[in-house]
Design a protein around this motif. Structure first.
Motif, PDB file in Angstrom:
ATOM      1  N   PHE A   1       0.820  -1.210   0.000  1.00  0.00           N
ATOM      2  CA  PHE A   1       0.000   0.000   0.000  1.00  0.00           C
ATOM      3  C   PHE A   1       0.857   1.264   0.000  1.00  0.00           C
ATOM      4  CE2 PHE A   1      -2.516  -3.330   2.043  1.00  0.00           C
ATOM      5  CZ  PHE A   1      -3.672  -3.281   1.284  1.00  0.00           C
ATOM      6  N   PHE A   2       0.315   2.320  -0.571  1.00  0.00           N
ATOM      7  CA  PHE A   2       0.988   3.614  -0.511  1.00  0.00           C
ATOM      8  C   PHE A   2       1.201   3.979   0.953  1.00  0.00           C
ATOM      9  CE2 PHE A   2       1.010   8.289  -0.497  1.00  0.00           C
ATOM     10  CZ  PHE A   2       1.969   8.538  -1.464  1.00  0.00           C
ATOM     11  N   PRO A   3       2.350   4.576   1.300  1.00  0.00           N
ATOM     12  CA  PRO A   3       2.634   4.879   2.708  1.00  0.00           C
ATOM     13  C   PRO A   3       1.478   5.601   3.401  1.00  0.00           C
ATOM     14  CG  PRO A   3       4.571   5.325   1.384  1.00  0.00           C
ATOM     15  CD  PRO A   3       3.471   4.979   0.420  1.00  0.00           C
ATOM     16  N   GLY A   4       1.092   5.064   4.544  1.00  0.00           N
ATOM     17  CA  GLY A   4       0.086   5.710   5.374  1.00  0.00           C
ATOM     18  C   GLY A   4      -1.349   5.314   5.089  1.00  0.00           C
ATOM     19  N   THR A   5      -1.611   4.526   4.033  1.00  0.00           N
ATOM     20  CA  THR A   5      -2.993   4.227   3.658  1.00  0.00           C
ATOM     21  C   THR A   5      -3.517   2.914   4.224  1.00  0.00           C
ATOM     22  OG1 THR A   5      -2.258   3.227   1.574  1.00  0.00           O
ATOM     23  CG2 THR A   5      -2.802   5.562   1.531  1.00  0.00           C
ATOM     24  N   ALA A   6      -2.653   1.975   4.567  1.00  0.00           N
ATOM     25  CA  ALA A   6      -3.110   0.657   5.022  1.00  0.00           C
ATOM     26  C   ALA A   6      -3.862   0.701   6.355  1.00  0.00           C
ATOM     27  CB  ALA A   6      -1.934  -0.308   5.122  1.00  0.00           C
ATOM     28  N   PRO A   7      -3.478   1.514   7.341  1.00  0.00           N
ATOM     29  CA  PRO A   7      -4.189   1.475   8.618  1.00  0.00           C
ATOM     30  C   PRO A   7      -5.686   1.727   8.515  1.00  0.00           C
ATOM     31  CG  PRO A   7      -2.093   2.574   8.905  1.00  0.00           C
ATOM     32  CD  PRO A   7      -2.277   2.367   7.428  1.00  0.00           C
ATOM     33  N   THR A   8      -6.106   2.603   7.602  1.00  0.00           N
ATOM     34  CA  THR A   8      -7.536   2.849   7.443  1.00  0.00           C
ATOM     35  C   THR A   8      -8.242   1.603   6.941  1.00  0.00           C
ATOM     36  OG1 THR A   8      -7.119   5.182   6.965  1.00  0.00           O
ATOM     37  CG2 THR A   8      -9.245   4.307   6.303  1.00  0.00           C
ATOM     38  N   LEU A   9      -7.647   0.906   5.980  1.00  0.00           N
ATOM     39  CA  LEU A   9      -8.242  -0.322   5.451  1.00  0.00           C
ATOM     40  C   LEU A   9      -8.277  -1.415   6.512  1.00  0.00           C
ATOM     41  CD1 LEU A   9      -7.650  -1.908   2.000  1.00  0.00           C
ATOM     42  CD2 LEU A   9      -7.280  -3.295   4.030  1.00  0.00           C
ATOM     43  N   LEU A  10      -7.193  -1.524   7.287  1.00  0.00           N
ATOM     44  CA  LEU A  10      -7.084  -2.603   8.268  1.00  0.00           C
ATOM     45  C   LEU A  10      -7.813  -2.306   9.565  1.00  0.00           C
ATOM     46  CD1 LEU A  10      -3.299  -3.393   7.798  1.00  0.00           C
ATOM     47  CD2 LEU A  10      -5.221  -4.784   6.994  1.00  0.00           C
ATOM     48  N   GLY A  11      -8.024  -1.028   9.866  1.00  0.00           N
ATOM     49  CA  GLY A  11      -8.661  -0.654  11.108  1.00  0.00           C
ATOM     50  C   GLY A  11      -7.755  -0.753  12.316  1.00  0.00           C
TER      51      GLY A  11
ATOM     52  N   ALA B   1      -6.184 -12.777  10.785  1.00  0.00           N
ATOM     53  CA  ALA B   1      -7.207 -13.212  11.736  1.00  0.00           C
ATOM     54  C   ALA B   1      -6.999 -12.615  13.130  1.00  0.00           C
ATOM     55  CB  ALA B   1      -7.222 -14.735  11.824  1.00  0.00           C
ATOM     56  N   ASP B   2      -5.809 -12.086  13.402  1.00  0.00           N
ATOM     57  CA  ASP B   2      -5.574 -11.395  14.672  1.00  0.00           C
ATOM     58  C   ASP B   2      -6.137  -9.979  14.651  1.00  0.00           C
ATOM     59  OD1 ASP B   2      -4.274 -13.607  15.658  1.00  0.00           O
ATOM     60  OD2 ASP B   2      -2.269 -12.868  15.172  1.00  0.00           O
ATOM     61  N   LEU B   3      -6.488  -9.496  13.465  1.00  0.00           N
ATOM     62  CA  LEU B   3      -6.977  -8.122  13.320  1.00  0.00           C
ATOM     63  C   LEU B   3      -8.449  -8.057  12.941  1.00  0.00           C
ATOM     64  CD1 LEU B   3      -3.985  -6.700  11.211  1.00  0.00           C
ATOM     65  CD2 LEU B   3      -4.188  -6.833  13.695  1.00  0.00           C
ATOM     66  N   TRP B   4      -8.904  -9.054  12.175  1.00  0.00           N
ATOM     67  CA  TRP B   4     -10.291  -9.083  11.698  1.00  0.00           C
ATOM     68  C   TRP B   4     -10.997 -10.302  12.263  1.00  0.00           C
ATOM     69  CZ3 TRP B   4      -9.951  -7.903   5.701  1.00  0.00           C
ATOM     70  CH2 TRP B   4      -9.520  -6.571   5.532  1.00  0.00           C
ATOM     71  N   PRO B   5     -12.340 -10.325  12.233  1.00  0.00           N
ATOM     72  CA  PRO B   5     -13.075 -11.500  12.728  1.00  0.00           C
ATOM     73  C   PRO B   5     -12.647 -12.771  12.012  1.00  0.00           C
ATOM     74  CG  PRO B   5     -14.567  -9.651  12.395  1.00  0.00           C
ATOM     75  CD  PRO B   5     -13.248  -9.225  11.829  1.00  0.00           C
ATOM     76  N   ALA B   6     -12.509 -13.848  12.773  1.00  0.00           N
ATOM     77  CA  ALA B   6     -12.003 -15.108  12.221  1.00  0.00           C
ATOM     78  C   ALA B   6     -12.872 -15.625  11.078  1.00  0.00           C
ATOM     79  CB  ALA B   6     -11.907 -16.155  13.336  1.00  0.00           C
ATOM     80  N   ALA B   7     -14.201 -15.503  11.218  1.00  0.00           N
ATOM     81  CA  ALA B   7     -15.086 -16.011  10.170  1.00  0.00           C
ATOM     82  C   ALA B   7     -14.878 -15.252   8.861  1.00  0.00           C
ATOM     83  CB  ALA B   7     -16.542 -15.908  10.619  1.00  0.00           C
ATOM     84  N   GLU B   8     -14.679 -13.958   8.958  1.00  0.00           N
ATOM     85  CA  GLU B   8     -14.444 -13.151   7.767  1.00  0.00           C
ATOM     86  C   GLU B   8     -13.124 -13.532   7.103  1.00  0.00           C
ATOM     87  OE1 GLU B   8     -14.940  -9.813   5.006  1.00  0.00           O
ATOM     88  OE2 GLU B   8     -16.150 -11.317   6.028  1.00  0.00           O
ATOM     89  N   VAL B   9     -12.108 -13.775   7.901  1.00  0.00           N
ATOM     90  CA  VAL B   9     -10.804 -14.149   7.349  1.00  0.00           C
ATOM     91  C   VAL B   9     -10.870 -15.533   6.713  1.00  0.00           C
ATOM     92  CG1 VAL B   9      -8.382 -14.582   7.891  1.00  0.00           C
ATOM     93  CG2 VAL B   9      -9.555 -12.636   8.915  1.00  0.00           C
TER      94      VAL B   9
END
Length: 225
Positions: A67-77, A91-99
């Motif tokens: 990702f362009f510098p600084g843009t990934a945190p918004t996507l990842l939350g 899966a450590d960042l998003w719900p397991a079922a979604e991953v």
């Protein structure tokens, strides 16, 4: 063999890396970016690095979107500083079922890198124009203080925002972008002393110290790899 192409996502790069015969894996150098990774049926996130990362384990095929510098945190939350110098399971960042759903989707795709790009395009938000101006200014070698003034940001506010989106302060980002600029010149055959001057270092020794700090090796050894 490493291959990359520009992504349809603004400022991002889609890449693949397959093992090659020869010595160990090349180090992944700090570049101000974060990546979403796929390998052996796993989705991972590469946080912002402050030193060279050497992949561990047996050789494996990887696909990713950088990702362009600084843009990934918004996507990842997730704030970037929480992932600094880390490789973590998605899966450590998003719900397991979604991953699990996304893992199955990418595993079934003929080209995992393209599937990662599609995932990012579905979830990405438009980049902040101010953020892009900040990165562009620092990448061009503008001083941090002058950049903050141009953007109307105080030093403390700029530092807090940088920790959230880049994982470290603006001075560290500026040094990493300067190093990447210098390595591009050196790889193209520019003499080391000229590279140091053109990239904005005080002298060749200053350049060598930054190479050692961020990569853990000398410039000659780094380019040999």
């Amino acid at each position: 063999m490493y291959e990359e192409r520009p992504s349809r996502l603004a400022g991002a790069v889609v890449w693949t890396n397959t093992p090659e015969p020869g010595p160990g894996a090349r180090p992944v150098l700090p570049d101000g970016c974060m990546d979403l990774l796929w390998s052996d049926g796993r989705l991972l996130v590469a946080g912002p690095d402050t030193h060279a990362h050497f992949p561990d384990g047996p050789p494996a095929t990887w696909a990713g979107i950088r990702f362009f510098p600084g843009t990934a945190p918004t996507l990842l939350g997730v704030p970037a500083h929480e992932l600094r110098d880390r490789r973590v399971e998605l899966a450590d960042l998003w719900p397991a079922a979604e991953v699990r759903r996304l893992t199955g989707r990418i595993a079934a795709a003929p080209h995992p890198a393209t599937a990662l790009e599609k995932l990012a395009l579905e979830r990405a938000v438009p980049p902040d124009p101010e953020l892009r101006r900040l990165v562009t200014s620092l990448a061009e070698g503008r001083p941090v203080s002058a950049t903050a003034d141009e953007l109307g940001l105080g030093a403390r506010r700029l530092h807090r925002r940088s920790l959230t989106v880049f994982g470290y302060g603006p001075k560290t980002l500026a040094r990493i972008l300067r190093l990447q600029r210098a390595l591009g010149l050196a790889r193209a055959g520019t003499p080391y002393a000229d590279t140091a001057t053109r990239a904005g270092y005080a002298d060749q020794a200053h350049f060598a110290r930054d190479v050692r700090e961020f990569t853990g090796t000398t410039l000659s050894e780094l380019l040999r790899r």
